[in-house]
Design a protein around this motif. Structure first.
Motif, PDB file in Angstrom:
ATOM      1  N   LEU A  99       0.816  -1.216   0.000  1.00 33.27           N
ATOM      2  CA  LEU A  99       0.000   0.000   0.000  1.00 33.27           C
ATOM      3  C   LEU A  99       0.848   1.265   0.000  1.00 33.27           C
ATOM      4  O   LEU A  99       0.427   2.308  -0.479  1.00 33.27           O
ATOM      5  CB  LEU A  99      -0.942   0.002   1.206  1.00 33.27           C
ATOM      6  N   GLY A 148       1.619   3.323   2.307  1.00 34.42           N
ATOM      7  CA  GLY A 148       1.301   4.394   3.241  1.00 34.42           C
ATOM      8  C   GLY A 148       0.385   5.434   2.644  1.00 34.42           C
ATOM      9  O   GLY A 148       0.088   5.423   1.445  1.00 34.42           O
ATOM     10  N   PRO A 149      -0.114   6.398   3.426  1.00 35.70           N
ATOM     11  CA  PRO A 149      -1.007   7.448   2.902  1.00 35.70           C
ATOM     12  C   PRO A 149      -0.257   8.384   1.967  1.00 35.70           C
ATOM     13  O   PRO A 149       0.968   8.525   2.047  1.00 35.70           O
ATOM     14  CB  PRO A 149      -1.465   8.186   4.164  1.00 35.70           C
ATOM     15  N   GLN A 150      -1.014   9.023   1.101  1.00 39.39           N
ATOM     16  CA  GLN A 150      -0.424   9.992   0.171  1.00 39.39           C
ATOM     17  C   GLN A 150       0.176  11.152   0.948  1.00 39.39           C
ATOM     18  O   GLN A 150      -0.462  11.703   1.848  1.00 39.39           O
ATOM     19  CB  GLN A 150      -1.496  10.511  -0.786  1.00 39.39           C
ATOM     20  N   PRO A 151       1.414  11.533   0.635  1.00 42.25           N
ATOM     21  CA  PRO A 151       2.011  12.692   1.325  1.00 42.25           C
ATOM     22  C   PRO A 151       1.142  13.931   1.153  1.00 42.25           C
ATOM     23  O   PRO A 151       0.594  14.186   0.080  1.00 42.25           O
ATOM     24  CB  PRO A 151       3.357  12.861   0.624  1.00 42.25           C
ATOM     25  N   GLN A 152       1.009  14.687   2.224  1.00 40.23           N
ATOM     26  CA  GLN A 152       0.155  15.867   2.231  1.00 40.23           C
ATOM     27  C   GLN A 152       0.975  17.129   2.473  1.00 40.23           C
ATOM     28  O   GLN A 152       1.960  17.114   3.207  1.00 40.23           O
ATOM     29  CB  GLN A 152      -0.917  15.751   3.316  1.00 40.23           C
ATOM     30  N   ASP A 155      -6.277  17.012  -3.848  1.00 47.27           N
ATOM     31  CA  ASP A 155      -6.218  15.866  -2.956  1.00 47.27           C
ATOM     32  C   ASP A 155      -4.935  15.772  -2.133  1.00 47.27           C
ATOM     33  O   ASP A 155      -4.932  15.146  -1.072  1.00 47.27           O
ATOM     34  CB  ASP A 155      -6.375  14.566  -3.755  1.00 47.27           C
ATOM     35  N   ASP A 156      -3.863  16.368  -2.610  1.00 48.01           N
ATOM     36  CA  ASP A 156      -2.597  16.238  -1.886  1.00 48.01           C
ATOM     37  C   ASP A 156      -2.337  17.401  -0.935  1.00 48.01           C
ATOM     38  O   ASP A 156      -1.210  17.597  -0.475  1.00 48.01           O
ATOM     39  CB  ASP A 156      -1.427  16.089  -2.858  1.00 48.01           C
ATOM     40  N   SER A 162      -3.816  19.352   2.634  1.00 44.54           N
ATOM     41  CA  SER A 162      -4.705  19.310   3.799  1.00 44.54           C
ATOM     42  C   SER A 162      -4.859  20.702   4.394  1.00 44.54           C
ATOM     43  O   SER A 162      -3.911  21.498   4.392  1.00 44.54           O
ATOM     44  CB  SER A 162      -4.147  18.374   4.879  1.00 44.54           C
TER      45      SER A 162
END
Length: 341
Positions: free
Chosen positions: A6, A8-12, A35-36, A38
């Motif tokens: 996976l 990990g989560p998408q870097p923000q 989306d990238d 926050s």
């Protein structure tokens, strides 16, 4: 179970947002964000004051902003934004610039205010003639006009609700009614003020109808904040965000022979499900909004053009009544005309 694939989560990347304590449109801000990225929101401390010039000054004190930005630095945003229009124009251009400098000093990252972003957006659109829509009282609306004129803009028309609370409950149909009333004397752009006023879905619809760019407080705030980190705001066919939209209906000349109509006068505090409320026209008698019981719509006069439904989502179409605009009334030197009784 191996979940290493996976990754990990998408870097923000982060944008810090300082909002007034009564800000209620967090979700609307997110709709302009890719989306990238926050958003990290914090609010100013509560003060028992309704929306007014006094409140605008209280929620924009440098000490208040300094503490809010310091709190945001814990999550390392790349930029910070003060999402409040009145709080950032109440001190004029010098006050707005001082606020931005104070935020940058506190966070050591680029900063922007809604009113500063407004001027950047007007420059981006090469606009000098501005029609203004606000939910504010007359005094707060006057202060916005002063700020724009100080920046070299010409305010061609305005429409305001006179609200002191519950601004986030105003439905899109009322925003559209005000927009149609404010667009007089061939403005280059329409500005819908107040970060607590919902605008996301109505912008492209108004641009198509009015044939001019339409910008709003939340839109310009997110556009300018994201620009400072090299990112583009997202939004459906909005002229500020999409150069292609500027070559479409929003880039066309305004349709000729618009019936002039200027600002609605002060209204009672807005309650959910309530119409504008009574207006005080020039001359002293009370004029009712056309949707009020006993108002002009109940006596055969055409209703103002309105959305078929409130709180549209996902860019639903506007369905306007095919009715003429009400005739203009004389100007009072500060607010423009009232709708007819």
């Amino acid at each position: 179970m191996d979940v290493s694939f996976l990754g990990g989560p998408q870097p923000q990347r982060g944008v810090g947002i300082v909002a007034p304590f009564d800000f209620a449109l967090d979700r609307e801000l997110w709709r302009w964000v890719p989306d990238d990225v926050s958003l990290h929101l914090t609010r100013t401390p509560f003060v028992p004051v309704e929306t007014s010039l006094d409140l605008a000054r209280l929620v924009s004190e440098h000490e208040t902003l300094h503490e809010a930005v310091l709190a945001l630095t814990a999550v390392s945003p790349e930029t910070v934004a003060y999402a409040c229009t009145s709080g950032s124009f109440v001190g004029g251009s010098a006050g707005e610039q001082a606020m931005t400098a104070a935020m940058e000093q506190a966070g050591e990252v680029p900063a922007v205010t809604t009113s500063g972003a407004l001027l950047e957006a007007l420059q981006e659109l090469d606009a000098r003639r501005v029609a203004v829509v606000t939910p504010y009282t007359k005094s707060v609306t006057d202060s916005l006009e002063d700020y724009l004129r100080e920046a070299g803009m010409v305010v061609t028309g305005r429409s305001y609700l006179g609200l002191t609370r519950h601004i986030w409950r105003v439905p899109y149909r009322d925003v559209v009614d005000m927009a149609r009333a404010a667009v007089v004397d061939s403005p280059d752009v329409l500005f819908i003020s107040c970060t607590n006023l919902p605008t996301f879905d109505v912008i492209p619809q108004l641009e198509a109808e009015l044939r001019m760019p339409v910008i709003s407080a939340n839109q310009v705030t997110m556009w300018a904040a994201l620009q400072r980190m090299g990112k583009q705001a997202v939004g459906p066919y909005q002229a500020l965000l999409d150069p292609v939209a500027r070559r479409g209906p929003a880039a066309m000349d305004p349709e000729p022979n618009h019936e002039p109509s200027a600002s609605y006068g002060p209204a009672e505090p807005y309650e959910a499900g309530e119409a504008y409320g009574p207006h005080e026209p020039f001359g002293g008698s009370v004029a009712q909004h056309p949707r009020e019981p006993g108002g002009p719509a109940d006596h055969g006069a055409p209703p103002p053009a309105a959305l078929a439904g409130a709180d549209l989502e996902g860019g639903e179409s506007l369905e306007a009544y095919d009715q003429p605009h009400p005739p203009a009334m004389p100007d009072d030197g500060g607010g423009g005309a009232q709708p007819p009784a």
